[in-house]
Structures are given as C-alpha cells and as structure tokens.
Design a protein around this motif. Structure first.
Motif, short mmCIF file in Angstrom:
data_model
loop_
_atom_site.label_atom_id
_atom_site.label_comp_id
_atom_site.label_asym_id
_atom_site.label_seq_id
_atom_site.Cartn_x
_atom_site.Cartn_y
_atom_site.Cartn_z
N GLY A 1 0.79 -1.32 -0.05
CA GLY A 1 0.06 0.04 -0.03
C GLY A 1 1.03 1.39 0.01
N LYS A 2 0.36 2.35 0.51
CA LYS A 2 0.89 3.55 0.52
C LYS A 2 0.75 4.37 1.91
CE LYS A 2 1.22 7.77 -2.33
NZ LYS A 2 0.98 8.57 -3.54
N ARG A 3 1.70 5.06 2.30
CA ARG A 3 1.50 5.81 3.64
C ARG A 3 2.22 7.04 3.38
NH1 ARG A 3 -1.64 2.80 4.04
NH2 ARG A 3 -2.31 1.45 5.68
N PHE A 4 2.35 8.06 4.33
CA PHE A 4 2.96 9.25 4.37
C PHE A 4 4.55 9.08 3.56
CE2 PHE A 4 4.41 8.01 8.45
CZ PHE A 4 5.59 8.64 8.52
N PHE A 5 5.05 7.98 3.81
CA PHE A 5 6.39 7.88 3.24
C PHE A 5 6.74 7.16 2.10
CE2 PHE A 5 5.23 4.60 6.75
CZ PHE A 5 5.18 3.52 5.67
N GLY A 6 5.48 7.19 1.34
CA GLY A 6 5.46 6.52 0.07
C GLY A 6 4.83 4.97 -0.10
#
Length: 231
Positions: free
Chosen positions: A127-132
């Motif tokens: 998936g994707k979070r604030f860090f990519g």
C-alpha cells in the motif's frame, strides 16, 4: 519458579525462530524475493494459556475475516465499530481503505498446520502511507507448548520503497520508534482479537461436549517480549 523458567525457555525458543522459515513456507516467488531484501524487521512473542488445538481451529475457520472483524469491534474498538472494514476480494485477497483514502491490498500466502506442533499464517500487504509505497510480510506462528498453552509469535518484514525511509528506520531514533510502535499496536490487536476468538471456539467446543478446555475468563498474559530482528 520452575514454571517461570519453563515459560522463559519456551519464549526464548519462540523468539529465536523469528524470521526463520518464513520464506521456506512460501511458494510465491515475489514474496520470497521481498524477504531477501533489507527489510525493517520486528517481532513479538508471548505465552498464552490456550490449548493448541483450540487455536488451530480458530485460525482454520473459513470465515476468519468476518470473525476477526466482529471480534475487533467487540474487544478492541472504542466505538464498537471497525473504522476501516476489510473487504474480501476472493481467492485469498482482501483490501481496505484508510481515513486518507490510501488503499492497502492484502494477500493470504499461507494458513495451515505446518506440522503436528505448529500452525503458521502468513500474509503480504502492499500500500501507500506518508513515506510512500511499501510492502510488508506478516508471519503469525503458534507452537504447541503443552501444559503451558501456546507460544505465540508475530514477525513483520516491512520494505518501504523509499530508500531514505529504510535508512532512517534503521539509524534514526524517531523513525525506529514509529515502526516499533506500529509493531506493538499490531501485536496488541492480534493478541486481543486472537484471545477473544479462541475463547469463543473453546465455548463452542464445550457446548458440543468435546475438545480441549481452558479456565474461564480471559487468559492472563504470562510472558511477553518485543524485539528488533535486525536489518
């Protein structure tokens, strides 16, 4: 004192197995390749007074996703709801969307008894979070500890695609703390949900007049440790 020593020995044996055997259990070439990378690795292990066969039957149930979400709402959620419902896409694949609209896809890689004394459950999430973007393999293992119950361990192998995130997670204290905190949260949720599901399974077995039993009430935490697994 003797009981404590036995608990400690069983826990050390479980902790020493973190990261070992995960790739050996998998047929998925991409997941095996991911485990060979320089992942961020954390693990947690504890002893729980739950009969091994009860824990196995709990994990083997075909509607495990539904049962997990219902138990999460009952025993973990503050408002009695699942904030980010996980949807079954079929074929052992699932997904959920968090409050920021980021989608996480989950693939079940392995869920069965590995031998007469252990059960392994392995999933791969991306998936994707604030860090990519990121990939993570989570390996839950239960080992029969006889009269003590089960040695229960969860190990995570997280691979952020951003090299700076991987570096800071290994070298920068705040980032290491962030990932360690996430591991503790995952461990807490898995433990609370797992205990609730096993209690329900034990109660069902008692109603049917067979199967292993354990004392009523929530099983106490016997011994617990969260350890970094190296990089």
């Amino acid at each position: 004192m003797k009981r404590f020593v036995l608990q400690l020995v069983a826990l050390v044996l479980a902790a020493s197995s973190f990261g070992l055997g995960t790739a050996d259990l998998l047929d998925d070439a991409e997941a095996k390749a991911l485990l060979e990378k320089k992942c961020i690795r954390f693990g947690t292990s504890e002893l729980l007074p739950i009969p091994f066969e009860t824990a196995c039957k709990t994990l083997e149930q075909p509607d495990l996703l539904k049962a997990v979400q219902e138990e999460f709402a009952r025993s973990v959620s503050e408002n009695g709801q699942v904030d980010f419902p996980v949807f079954d896409d079929g074929g052992g694949k699932y997904h959920y969307i968090n409050e920021k609209g980021h989608r996480t896809d989950i693939k079940e890689l392995y869920r069965k008894k590995t031998d007469d004394h252990s059960f392994d459950y392995i999933v791969w999430a991306t998936g994707k979070r604030f860090f990519g973007r990121y990939d993570v393999v989570v390996h839950l293992q239960i080992v029969d500890a006889g009269a003590l119950g089960i040695a229960y361990s969860v190990s995570t192998h997280a691979y952020p695609h951003n090299w700076l995130t991987r570096f800071s997670a290994r070298k920068v204290a705040p980032t290491k703390k962030y990932f360690a905190g996430k591991m503790k949260l995952v461990s807490y949720i898995a433990r609370e949900v797992g205990i609730g599901l096993c209690q329900a399974e034990a109660f069902r077995q008692e109603l049917e007049g067979g199967g292993p039993r354990h004392p009523t009430g929530e099983p106490p935490l016997l011994f617990h440790a969260t350890v970094p697994l190296g990089y």
